[in-house]
Design an enzyme around this catalytic site. Sequence first.
Site, PDB file in Angstrom:
ATOM      1  N   SER A  17      76.668  28.045  96.224  1.00  0.00           N
ATOM      2  CA  SER A  17      76.501  28.658  94.905  1.00  0.00           C
ATOM      3  C   SER A  17      77.875  29.148  94.438  1.00  0.00           C
ATOM      4  O   SER A  17      78.834  28.365  94.471  1.00  0.00           O
ATOM      5  CB  SER A  17      75.462  29.790  94.984  1.00  0.00           C
ATOM      6  OG  SER A  17      75.128  30.236  93.703  1.00  0.00           O
TER       7      SER A  17
ATOM      8  N   ARG B 236      66.605  40.165  87.165  1.00  0.00           N
ATOM      9  CA  ARG B 236      66.296  39.406  88.375  1.00  0.00           C
ATOM     10  C   ARG B 236      65.144  38.423  88.131  1.00  0.00           C
ATOM     11  O   ARG B 236      65.105  37.352  88.733  1.00  0.00           O
ATOM     12  CB  ARG B 236      65.944  40.367  89.506  1.00  0.00           C
ATOM     13  CG  ARG B 236      65.727  39.667  90.849  1.00  0.00           C
ATOM     14  CD  ARG B 236      66.985  38.928  91.312  1.00  0.00           C
ATOM     15  NE  ARG B 236      66.896  38.504  92.703  1.00  0.00           N
ATOM     16  CZ  ARG B 236      67.916  38.050  93.404  1.00  0.00           C
ATOM     17  NH1 ARG B 236      69.112  37.951  92.855  1.00  0.00           N
ATOM     18  NH2 ARG B 236      67.766  37.672  94.646  1.00  0.00           N
TER      19      ARG B 236
ATOM     20  N   ASP C  46      68.014  21.362  91.011  1.00  0.00           N
ATOM     21  CA  ASP C  46      68.753  22.596  90.682  1.00  0.00           C
ATOM     22  C   ASP C  46      69.012  22.634  89.174  1.00  0.00           C
ATOM     23  O   ASP C  46      69.670  21.740  88.638  1.00  0.00           O
ATOM     24  CB  ASP C  46      70.078  22.602  91.463  1.00  0.00           C
ATOM     25  CG  ASP C  46      70.831  23.933  91.379  1.00  0.00           C
ATOM     26  OD1 ASP C  46      70.590  24.701  90.425  1.00  0.00           O
ATOM     27  OD2 ASP C  46      71.659  24.188  92.268  1.00  0.00           O
TER      28      ASP C  46
ATOM     29  N   HIS D 172      67.954  25.491  93.124  1.00  0.00           N
ATOM     30  CA  HIS D 172      69.226  26.062  93.568  1.00  0.00           C
ATOM     31  C   HIS D 172      69.115  26.682  94.965  1.00  0.00           C
ATOM     32  O   HIS D 172      70.067  26.654  95.733  1.00  0.00           O
ATOM     33  CB  HIS D 172      69.691  27.096  92.539  1.00  0.00           C
ATOM     34  CG  HIS D 172      71.060  27.634  92.825  1.00  0.00           C
ATOM     35  ND1 HIS D 172      72.168  26.818  92.866  1.00  0.00           N
ATOM     36  CD2 HIS D 172      71.500  28.887  93.108  1.00  0.00           C
ATOM     37  CE1 HIS D 172      73.236  27.550  93.153  1.00  0.00           C
ATOM     38  NE2 HIS D 172      72.860  28.802  93.310  1.00  0.00           N
ATOM     39  N   ASP D 173      67.958  27.256  95.270  1.00  0.00           N
ATOM     40  CA  ASP D 173      67.782  27.937  96.561  1.00  0.00           C
ATOM     41  C   ASP D 173      67.708  26.988  97.748  1.00  0.00           C
ATOM     42  O   ASP D 173      67.593  27.461  98.896  1.00  0.00           O
ATOM     43  CB  ASP D 173      66.517  28.807  96.533  1.00  0.00           C
ATOM     44  CG  ASP D 173      66.775  30.200  95.970  1.00  0.00           C
ATOM     45  OD1 ASP D 173      67.946  30.507  95.667  1.00  0.00           O
ATOM     46  OD2 ASP D 173      65.816  30.979  95.833  1.00  0.00           O
TER      47      ASP D 173
END
Lengths: 475, 475
Positions: B215, B284, B422, B456-457
């Site tokens: 990232s 968040r 992603d 993305h994770d």
Amino acid sequence: MFTLKLGSSRLVPACRRRLSRAVSTGARPNFPCVDAHAARESRILRKISDTAPLKTGTSESGPEPAYARPNPSSYNVYHHKTPMSLAYGSELPSFEIAYETWGTLSPRKDNVILLHTGLSASSHAASTSLNASDGWWEKFIGPAKAIDTDKYFVICTNVLGGCYGSTGPSSIDPTTGHHYGTNFPILSVFDMVRAQFHLLDHLGIDKLYASIGCSMGGMQSLAAGWLHPKRVGKVASISGTARSSPSAVAMRYAQRSVLMADPNWNNGFYYDAVPPHAGMKLARQIATITYRSGPEWDSRFGRQLRPVVDTSIPRRPALCPDFAIETYLDHQGESFCLKYDANSLIYISKAMDLFDMTDDALRELRLKRGPSTDCEEPIPRKISHSKSHPPPTNPPPYLSSLAKGMSPLAETPVLILGVQSDILFTVEQQREAADALRMAGNHQVSYYELGGVWGHDTFLLDVLNVGGAIRGFLS
Amino acid sequence: MFTLKLGSSRLVPACRRRLSRAVSTGARPNFPCVDAHAARESRILRKISDTAPLKTGTSESGPEPAYARPNPSSYNVYHHKTPMSLAYGSELPSFEIAYETWGTLSPRKDNVILLHTGLSASSHAASTSLNASDGWWEKFIGPAKAIDTDKYFVICTNVLGGCYGSTGPSSIDPTTGHHYGTNFPILSVFDMVRAQFHLLDHLGIDKLYASIGCSMGGMQSLAAGWLHPKRVGKVASISGTARSSPSAVAMRYAQRSVLMADPNWNNGFYYDAVPPHAGMKLARQIATITYRSGPEWDSRFGRQLRPVVDTSIPRRPALCPDFAIETYLDHQGESFCLKYDANSLIYISKAMDLFDMTDDALRELRLKRGPSTDCEEPIPRKISHSKSHPPPTNPPPYLSSLAKGMSPLAETPVLILGVQSDILFTVEQQREAADALRMAGNHQVSYYELGGVWGHDTFLLDVLNVGGAIRGFLS
């Protein structure tokens, strides 16, 4: 160590001076992007104090933004004076629906197109003699345009739950004399369509030539064909869906969360005070991200920076907007935040989340359906095939349930059109709707996927391709 | 009209009663998801009043959340006691960097891997004897794991600007004795890396076997190789980028806007008061949407609803979370909002936005680079070709500028790994970085695109594929 200096060292002393000054005097930085909320609040409060003597303590009081003071002479209003029961078990004691029309109703009343809007649109789809300003689909509606008003009589309504003349949370509850606020009942997209059919009944229109809708309007369009298979000739769903996806729910949830956290929202009872303008701006910024696409921003903005106001001061990054994409989002939020009612956004976005045409979901609703041509088979045995897009051979359970739920549409010609760059109503959602219809035995599914970089907003912009598909489907 | 009733009419009288009661008594609905913010604020205020007598008026005062009271015995701290100039012209009078290590430094100090983190991670990448709890990359680091601590000596730092032991906006400015707040200077990713190299100098480590980051850590990893071509043996960028895209900027801007609009943010000076916990929760939630993918939510949540607490009451939709995806986002926001410093989020996300390795952008920065092997050619004439992924034959200007900017990496083996699902660091960004490196003449670019639904994770979850690629690249 060998070092290579990049950039101009001429800038450094000035920068250092600014930093030292800030530290030595304890000066604190300014944030114009944050101050904008307070400045807007001051403007609204000034407006309240200017208008307060004229309006006190009743439903007429409060700093109502533009949407709450529409010009009723610019559209028609249908008054439904008896209660209407709703899909989730509540009812409205009465309601109003704002609508506009284009073209001429044929003597046999067989040329009617009902047009359904997205979340925040008014009935003003195109200019009229009552309101000459451009509508939200100006380029699509008119003589010789995709929706040809030399042929068709077009009706567009503001949806139930909206704030542009139709009954919604900002309306006065006749049983209390106060704004509904969040005492307004949770709506289904089916309720919006049922209200529209009450208007059609009032106008003496028994059958639609076609039902057309974009975005949430696509949901309504499918719902119209489902509720009244005999009264709807054709159904067009442009960038809509038959079943909201969790990622679309997530993106709308983020908007609602931001809005509801604005203290001015006050649990939905803000009509006599300052509306949640900051929350609306932030919510609209998030929404705007979902309306366009990364590829569009790449080509439109790239990493371009905001214009420099004072070229004598060296540009330094700031925590407020720097990039053109940021000032674009800021502007989109700012220009929307007092144009639309926060509760309408919350209620209508929730109705979109709840929309689900699977048989399992439809059975949970209190819905009355009009007659269909034949006795329906729960799972039709006819399977249509398309060389370009055959239905899946081993469909997942939800798709079978969607096919079963959509079976009332089996005999209706349906146009499903989606856009590959749409991240809100993805092409997977379009394929799902087309698959389900074909599995339900529908042999008249027209299906298009558009390219381009405009994402969800393509339906507002791509006159050639969206307009062309509609023109072909209608003729 | 023929009507078909769906659903159970048994539910209706109860629903009607609830609606009538609400209207007749003027009762207003409750919103637990909104009340949560006030409840959290009360808890924080109670904590303040409990701790106030112990701490007054100094840098020690205030209701500091967990991150501000780290356990310094669980990590090491490097103190840099002299000023460090920064890429955007400011300087820090001194700074600290928190770090942890795994494995054993070889006598020749030639087995060092520097690990760079994403935005909000601490130096605790894996468990240690000082801190036995799992780290954020626990499954990737250890004996015989992808990053094999039997072979390598691994160092991970909390980034400059962070809040887990390294100097950031929540730190005390030694020149004033107060928290920096937004008097903290704007950082570049290059500054974060330069601070890490000061640590390496302190540890007497001249050369890294490899620099690895995920990232934002991928940005740092590329920046490390760029700043010190001779000191970095290999560079791995996992789901990173060489140049932030406008859509990633947009998504981070939305988070910053929400956070900065929280009145508790107070222009960044909240360390002696209640922190902007509501804004952090909302930010968040938005971030979480960008970390995963629609396909994952389809398979993980679908349209599943929150569990029913009281099965005797019929379920009705609510404006607060209904769907499992909503309660998931709510939970992610709630569990993060007091774990991380709001200003760190703002500064570090801004540094990510600003990251741009095009030659045009690099020339704007004040950066000193270490020596490279050869005299560099601004646009290398060597063009590498890969059968699986050749560089473009007619590259756009920004890509040529990126190739020129990245040319110091031309002799360094680089691993670029991205994930097709992603939406934050898209595969287009990965291809762009690989293209630019190959255009710059790099013949040692390893390039992988992973499938799967984790978005993305993926770098946190896909031990087999991400770990496998790293293992292969390192050996």
